[in-house]
Design a protein around this motif. Sequence first.
Motif, PDB file in Angstrom:
ATOM      1  N   ALA A  65      20.128 -26.843  -9.498  1.00 18.12           N
ATOM      2  CA  ALA A  65      19.736 -25.955 -10.590  1.00 18.12           C
ATOM      3  C   ALA A  65      20.861 -25.792 -11.604  1.00 18.12           C
ATOM      4  O   ALA A  65      20.627 -25.819 -12.820  1.00 18.12           O
ATOM      5  N   LEU A  66      22.093 -25.631 -11.120  1.00 16.52           N
ATOM      6  CA  LEU A  66      23.223 -25.471 -12.028  1.00 16.52           C
ATOM      7  C   LEU A  66      23.455 -26.745 -12.843  1.00 16.52           C
ATOM      8  O   LEU A  66      23.859 -26.691 -14.009  1.00 16.52           O
ATOM      9  N   ALA A  67      23.182 -27.889 -12.240  1.00 17.18           N
ATOM     10  CA  ALA A  67      23.283 -29.148 -12.980  1.00 17.18           C
ATOM     11  C   ALA A  67      22.350 -29.135 -14.184  1.00 17.18           C
ATOM     12  O   ALA A  67      22.712 -29.594 -15.275  1.00 17.18           O
ATOM     13  N   THR A  68      21.144 -28.590 -14.009  1.00 20.27           N
ATOM     14  CA  THR A  68      20.211 -28.522 -15.144  1.00 20.27           C
ATOM     15  C   THR A  68      20.741 -27.586 -16.223  1.00 20.27           C
ATOM     16  O   THR A  68      20.537 -27.828 -17.413  1.00 20.27           O
TER      17      THR A  68
ATOM     18  N   ASP B 152      27.616 -29.634 -20.615  1.00 21.85           N
ATOM     19  CA  ASP B 152      28.677 -30.470 -20.058  1.00 21.85           C
ATOM     20  C   ASP B 152      28.029 -31.485 -19.119  1.00 21.85           C
ATOM     21  O   ASP B 152      27.741 -31.185 -17.958  1.00 21.85           O
ATOM     22  N   LEU B 153      27.776 -32.675 -19.621  1.00 20.36           N
ATOM     23  CA  LEU B 153      27.076 -33.690 -18.843  1.00 20.36           C
ATOM     24  C   LEU B 153      27.891 -34.150 -17.640  1.00 20.36           C
ATOM     25  O   LEU B 153      27.339 -34.453 -16.578  1.00 20.36           O
ATOM     26  N   ASP B 154      29.215 -34.196 -17.789  1.00 17.22           N
ATOM     27  CA  ASP B 154      30.062 -34.611 -16.674  1.00 17.22           C
ATOM     28  C   ASP B 154      29.919 -33.653 -15.489  1.00 17.22           C
ATOM     29  O   ASP B 154      29.786 -34.076 -14.341  1.00 17.22           O
ATOM     30  N   LYS B 155      29.962 -32.347 -15.764  1.00 13.86           N
ATOM     31  CA  LYS B 155      29.786 -31.367 -14.693  1.00 13.86           C
ATOM     32  C   LYS B 155      28.391 -31.454 -14.103  1.00 13.86           C
ATOM     33  O   LYS B 155      28.208 -31.314 -12.889  1.00 13.86           O
ATOM     34  N   ALA B 156      27.403 -31.675 -14.961  1.00 14.45           N
ATOM     35  CA  ALA B 156      26.032 -31.803 -14.472  1.00 14.45           C
ATOM     36  C   ALA B 156      25.918 -32.947 -13.477  1.00 14.45           C
ATOM     37  O   ALA B 156      25.325 -32.797 -12.398  1.00 14.45           O
ATOM     38  N   VAL B 157      26.496 -34.076 -13.819  1.00 16.53           N
ATOM     39  CA  VAL B 157      26.399 -35.245 -12.943  1.00 16.53           C
ATOM     40  C   VAL B 157      27.167 -35.027 -11.641  1.00 16.53           C
ATOM     41  O   VAL B 157      26.718 -35.438 -10.567  1.00 16.53           O
ATOM     42  N   ARG B 158      28.338 -34.366 -11.716  1.00 14.54           N
ATOM     43  CA  ARG B 158      29.084 -34.094 -10.483  1.00 14.54           C
ATOM     44  C   ARG B 158      28.287 -33.184  -9.546  1.00 14.54           C
ATOM     45  O   ARG B 158      28.302 -33.380  -8.325  1.00 14.54           O
ATOM     46  N   LEU B 159      27.587 -32.223 -10.118  1.00 14.74           N
ATOM     47  CA  LEU B 159      26.750 -31.344  -9.294  1.00 14.74           C
ATOM     48  C   LEU B 159      25.564 -32.107  -8.715  1.00 14.74           C
ATOM     49  O   LEU B 159      25.179 -31.890  -7.561  1.00 14.74           O
ATOM     50  N   LEU B 160      24.986 -32.989  -9.499  1.00 11.19           N
ATOM     51  CA  LEU B 160      23.894 -33.823  -8.981  1.00 11.19           C
ATOM     52  C   LEU B 160      24.384 -34.687  -7.820  1.00 11.19           C
ATOM     53  O   LEU B 160      23.691 -34.865  -6.815  1.00 11.19           O
ATOM     54  N   GLN B 161      25.592 -35.212  -7.955  1.00 12.31           N
ATOM     55  CA  GLN B 161      26.165 -36.026  -6.886  1.00 12.31           C
ATOM     56  C   GLN B 161      26.345 -35.195  -5.621  1.00 12.31           C
ATOM     57  O   GLN B 161      26.001 -35.641  -4.511  1.00 12.31           O
ATOM     58  N   ALA B 162      26.873 -33.971  -5.765  1.00 13.01           N
ATOM     59  CA  ALA B 162      27.086 -33.114  -4.601  1.00 13.01           C
ATOM     60  C   ALA B 162      25.767 -32.779  -3.920  1.00 13.01           C
ATOM     61  O   ALA B 162      25.651 -32.836  -2.686  1.00 13.01           O
ATOM     62  N   ALA B 163      24.755 -32.444  -4.706  1.00 15.36           N
ATOM     63  CA  ALA B 163      23.450 -32.127  -4.132  1.00 15.36           C
ATOM     64  C   ALA B 163      22.815 -33.356  -3.489  1.00 15.36           C
ATOM     65  O   ALA B 163      22.133 -33.254  -2.465  1.00 15.36           O
TER      66      ALA B 163
ATOM     67  N   ALA C 290      17.768 -34.178  -6.739  1.00 18.68           N
ATOM     68  CA  ALA C 290      19.098 -34.539  -7.244  1.00 18.68           C
ATOM     69  C   ALA C 290      19.365 -36.027  -7.042  1.00 18.68           C
ATOM     70  O   ALA C 290      19.990 -36.674  -7.896  1.00 18.68           O
ATOM     71  N   GLU C 291      18.916 -36.571  -5.926  1.00 17.07           N
ATOM     72  CA  GLU C 291      19.092 -38.008  -5.682  1.00 17.07           C
ATOM     73  C   GLU C 291      18.462 -38.828  -6.794  1.00 17.07           C
ATOM     74  O   GLU C 291      19.040 -39.799  -7.278  1.00 17.07           O
ATOM     75  N   VAL C 292      17.247 -38.419  -7.206  1.00 14.28           N
ATOM     76  CA  VAL C 292      16.539 -39.159  -8.253  1.00 14.28           C
ATOM     77  C   VAL C 292      17.323 -39.107  -9.564  1.00 14.28           C
ATOM     78  O   VAL C 292      17.565 -40.137 -10.205  1.00 14.28           O
ATOM     79  N   GLU C 293      17.732 -37.912  -9.963  1.00 12.90           N
ATOM     80  CA  GLU C 293      18.446 -37.787 -11.239  1.00 12.90           C
ATOM     81  C   GLU C 293      19.812 -38.450 -11.193  1.00 12.90           C
ATOM     82  O   GLU C 293      20.252 -39.048 -12.182  1.00 12.90           O
TER      83      GLU C 293
END
Length: 360
Positions: free
Chosen positions: A227-230, A241-252, A260-263
């Motif tokens: 959710a925070l990535a979104t 901040d797309l970089d932070k979004a992607v790092r959060l997606l990676q963690a999830a 998160a895996e899909v995104e």
Amino acid sequence: MKLPRLTLLATLMLTAPAAAQLQIAPPVTTPSAPAEKPKPRPHTITKKKEAAPAPKPSASPKPAVSPKPALPATVIPAPATDTPGIDLVFGAYQRGQYKTAFDLAAERAKAGDPKAMTMLGELYSNAMGIRRDYGKALEWYKHAADAGDREAMFALAMMRMSGRGGPVDKPEAVKLMASAAKLGEPKAAYNLALLYLDGQTLPQDVRRSAELLRQAADAGLPEAQYALATFYKEGTGVPKDLDKAVRLLQAASLADNVDAEVEYAIALFNGTGTPKNQPAAVAMLRKASRQGSAIAQNRLAWVLINGMGTSVDKVEGFKWHLVAKTAGKGDPELDKQFSDLPAEDRAKAEAAAKKWLGTK
């Protein structure tokens, strides 16, 4: 900005906002594009109500679709120790020996152990080893909450919010949720964030929502990380901040959050906010497809059929196209390509799809 309305459900988690999907474009279009208007994704144990749409991002030549429902979450009391390093009650619960867990928890609850009280509430609430009794669940959760147990506070808050075991009491539910969040309960912080985002039970405050999501994400809750990535991707309550979004997606993703895996796979495929790695992206799309994500199945179909980041495999690709189509994620362009496929290959793809769906 119009934010999604969230549906309150009679369970231990509320709904979460879905992220706008990044795009794997077909060969005839650009390889990366924004997405269509996403929809709120439910996050629940029980049936959901219809949710209103989320904010619309910029248009895309080939829009992506919103994620499927996320995996459910329950309150599992944290272990307390009978002997150093051992918790007999929690161990019995994890092994599915609910009657044993109930008997052991009942003895410890009599001695004033709040974790045992929370366990009794959980067992009564979910009919584990004992007949379901929301009244008794409420009673045990309240005893444990009064003794300072944060998991019990959260569970009691959700019962007050949904009206299980007694009348609906949203102000009391919010108070309990806030207390649990202050004590570090990530699910309470996550749900409280959604209430601030929704703006119905509490005044809408996207900044406060983002703060609570960050608290839950830092505690390792995959739903909050997603959710925070979104929020970071859309600039909701935080600077974009797309970089932070992607790092959060990676963690999830590492915690097996399918959405998160899909995104994250699509971000890897396009090199959006992260170095491009198409083989890794395809592998992750395969994983999410096997986990039942129709979005992943559609994207995997595209890359297999067109040899994008992997070798061409039209039979396997159209298998996933047909599987995704049964979940409502059809694709007219792939339908056209499927009709042009040799009859023998169409038959193989159809047979493979039926086998996957269990209809053969």
